[in-house]
Design a protein around this motif. Structure first.
Motif, PDB file in Angstrom:
ATOM      1  N   THR A  52       0.825  -1.219   0.000  1.00  0.00           N
ATOM      2  CA  THR A  52       0.000   0.000   0.000  1.00  0.00           C
ATOM      3  C   THR A  52       0.858   1.267   0.000  1.00  0.00           C
ATOM      4  OG1 THR A  52      -0.189  -0.143   2.423  1.00  0.00           O
ATOM      5  CG2 THR A  52      -1.963  -1.121   1.106  1.00  0.00           C
ATOM      6  N   SER A  53       1.928   1.285   0.780  1.00  0.00           N
ATOM      7  CA  SER A  53       2.724   2.511   0.920  1.00  0.00           C
ATOM      8  C   SER A  53       3.780   2.665  -0.172  1.00  0.00           C
ATOM      9  CB  SER A  53       3.405   2.527   2.289  1.00  0.00           C
ATOM     10  OG  SER A  53       2.452   2.490   3.328  1.00  0.00           O
ATOM     11  N   ILE A  54       4.338   1.567  -0.655  1.00  0.00           N
ATOM     12  CA  ILE A  54       5.418   1.638  -1.652  1.00  0.00           C
ATOM     13  C   ILE A  54       4.889   1.381  -3.056  1.00  0.00           C
ATOM     14  CG2 ILE A  54       7.681   0.777  -2.316  1.00  0.00           C
ATOM     15  CD1 ILE A  54       7.598   2.224   0.385  1.00  0.00           C
ATOM     16  N   ALA A  55       4.136   0.270  -3.230  1.00  0.00           N
ATOM     17  CA  ALA A  55       3.607  -0.052  -4.562  1.00  0.00           C
ATOM     18  C   ALA A  55       2.396   0.793  -4.919  1.00  0.00           C
ATOM     19  CB  ALA A  55       3.252  -1.539  -4.638  1.00  0.00           C
ATOM     20  N   GLY A  56       1.734   1.379  -3.914  1.00  0.00           N
ATOM     21  CA  GLY A  56       0.596   2.252  -4.172  1.00  0.00           C
ATOM     22  C   GLY A  56      -0.708   1.530  -4.431  1.00  0.00           C
ATOM     23  N   LEU A  57      -0.824   0.273  -4.011  1.00  0.00           N
ATOM     24  CA  LEU A  57      -2.076  -0.472  -4.204  1.00  0.00           C
ATOM     25  C   LEU A  57      -3.080  -0.110  -3.115  1.00  0.00           C
ATOM     26  CD1 LEU A  57      -0.637  -4.015  -5.029  1.00  0.00           C
ATOM     27  CD2 LEU A  57      -1.668  -2.409  -6.632  1.00  0.00           C
ATOM     28  N   PRO A  58      -4.366  -0.084  -3.426  1.00  0.00           N
ATOM     29  CA  PRO A  58      -5.377   0.169  -2.396  1.00  0.00           C
ATOM     30  C   PRO A  58      -5.504  -1.017  -1.448  1.00  0.00           C
ATOM     31  CG  PRO A  58      -6.435  -0.328  -4.483  1.00  0.00           C
ATOM     32  CD  PRO A  58      -4.968  -0.214  -4.767  1.00  0.00           C
ATOM     33  N   GLU A  59      -5.931  -0.743  -0.219  1.00  0.00           N
ATOM     34  CA  GLU A  59      -6.086  -1.819   0.766  1.00  0.00           C
ATOM     35  C   GLU A  59      -7.083  -2.875   0.300  1.00  0.00           C
ATOM     36  OE1 GLU A  59      -6.758  -0.668   4.792  1.00  0.00           O
ATOM     37  OE2 GLU A  59      -5.283   0.938   4.741  1.00  0.00           O
ATOM     38  N   ALA A  60      -8.044  -2.486  -0.509  1.00  0.00           N
ATOM     39  CA  ALA A  60      -9.057  -3.428  -0.981  1.00  0.00           C
ATOM     40  C   ALA A  60      -8.464  -4.554  -1.822  1.00  0.00           C
ATOM     41  CB  ALA A  60     -10.123  -2.687  -1.795  1.00  0.00           C
TER      42      ALA A  60
END
Length: 379
Positions: free
Chosen positions: A223-231
């Motif tokens: 979430t923080s590095i790759a930028g993926l949403p938590e969902a």
């Protein structure tokens, strides 16, 4: 073997979904990320304490009765996590849940190995362990989604239900075997005098520590590095689980050919994969690919490590295979701790992957030393 594997499915679901739901647990208990990591460590330390203790105490019991009791205890312990009121109570309940983990897998592995020819021992162990790996494809994504949608505490209720289903299936399908006539606590503990046993355990602790240093904080990295949403975390853990399934079954087949050769190549692969994972983390398609590869590379080691411990202590099979899970969960605690240290030091969420690469290289060095000593003794 599939009935025994269902216990692994229960254990794998809660062990790895806890990591995937770490952010939700932090918010629910109002704790920091390093504190949440200590919940992972508490469970792992429970495994470390419980595996040799319960395996030795249960040495004179029929193995079927032992696995039934261990899995029933696991169900109750996870229900205690569901009702834990605060951080302190949750730490205690996670420690208690870890107690039967190693002894269950160790006993189940010995039962499985006894059902097949010696040349298929690695495959039999991998079949039982497949419950743990399949949990990462089905149980962990489902539990992660459930925890995000309806509350993270439901994870422990679901796990307890699966554990009770395992109890029912083992009671129905696993054949009864009387205990060994010479079985005793002393006989099991005699394995602890063997140097090769301790070297094999050290390989598991150090080599697998890097694997857990990376996976414990996978939600934060994605979430923080790759930028993926938590969902999308259920998708992430499913990819990791698919890698574990492939790696576990491949590791079982490879271990039947060469136990030590599999250990050498698996640790070298883990070291390289951790570096690549750290480099790929900022690019989300590459990060997702490397999640699959991380799961696969680490899981190749598990059947080979189990087989190595069986070879190191032939007269104390239950204790030896149980200790492999102590080793893996010392690795879990070590990895979670070291990962938390570098994050707390401000080095970022990618730093645990590089810590993991270093630990894998150190584990490979221990494995090479073990092999060299064995060859020297043979000569």
């Amino acid at each position: 073997m599939l009935a025994l594997g269902l216990g692994g499915f229960a254990i794998g679901t809660v062990e790895f979904a806890t990591m995937g739901l770490l952010k939700e647990i932090e918010r629910g208990l109002a704790i920091s990320t390093p504190q949440a990591g200590q919940l992972i460590s508490a469970y792992a330390l429970g495994v470390v304490v419980g595996a040799p203790l319960l395996a030795a105490i249960g040495a004179r019991l029929p193995r079927k009765a032992l696995v039934l009791g261990l899995m029933a205890f696991y169900a109750v312990a996870n229900l205690s996590s569901f009702v834990a009121a605060d951080y302190g109570a949750m730490l205690v309940s996670r420690f208690a849940a870890g107690l039967p983990h190693g002894a269950y897998f160790g006993t189940a592995a010995v039962i499985a190995a006894s059902l097949v020819a010696p040349t298929k021992r690695g495959w039999a162990i991998a079949t039982v362990m497949s419950g743990l790996t399949i949990a990462n494809v089905l149980g962990v994504p489902a539990a992660t989604w459930l925890g995000q949608s309806l509350g993270w505490r439901l994870l422990f209720v679901v796990t307890a239900a699966i554990a009770l289903a395992c109890v029912a299936m083992v009671a129905r399908f696993v054949p009864y075997e009387p205990p060994h006539p010479e079985a005793s606590i002393r006989r099991e503990l005699s394995a602890l005098r063997r140097g090769q046993l301790w070297l094999a355990l050290a390989v598991g602790v150090v080599g697998f520590g890097g694997f857990f240093a990376t996976y414990t904080y996978i939600a934060h990295t994605m979430t923080s590095i790759a930028g993926l949403p938590e969902a999308l975390m259920p998708v992430v853990v499913a990819l990791y689980g698919l890698g574990m399934v492939v790696g576990n079954m491949a590791g079982g087949r490879l271990a039947d050919r060469s136990v030590m050769g599999t250990i050498y190549w698996a640790l070298a692969a883990v070291a390289g994969v951790m570096v690549l994972y750290g480099l790929a983390a900022p690019v989300w398609p590459l990060a997702l690919l490397m999640v699959f590869v991380v799961g696969g590379s680490g899981s190749i080691l598990i059947p080979a490590l189990q087989a190595r411990l069986l070879d190191s202590a032939p007269g104390a099979a239950t204790l030896a295979t149980s200790l492999s899970h102590s080793a893996l969960n010392v690795a879990n605690a070590l990895g979670a701790f070291l990962g938390g240290v570098v994050i707390a030091a401000g080095w970022g969420f990618v730093a645990p992957a590089y810590v993991g690469a270093g630990l894998a290289v150190l584990g490979l060095g221990i494995a090479l030393l073990s092999g060299a000593l064995e060859r020297r003794r043979a000569r």
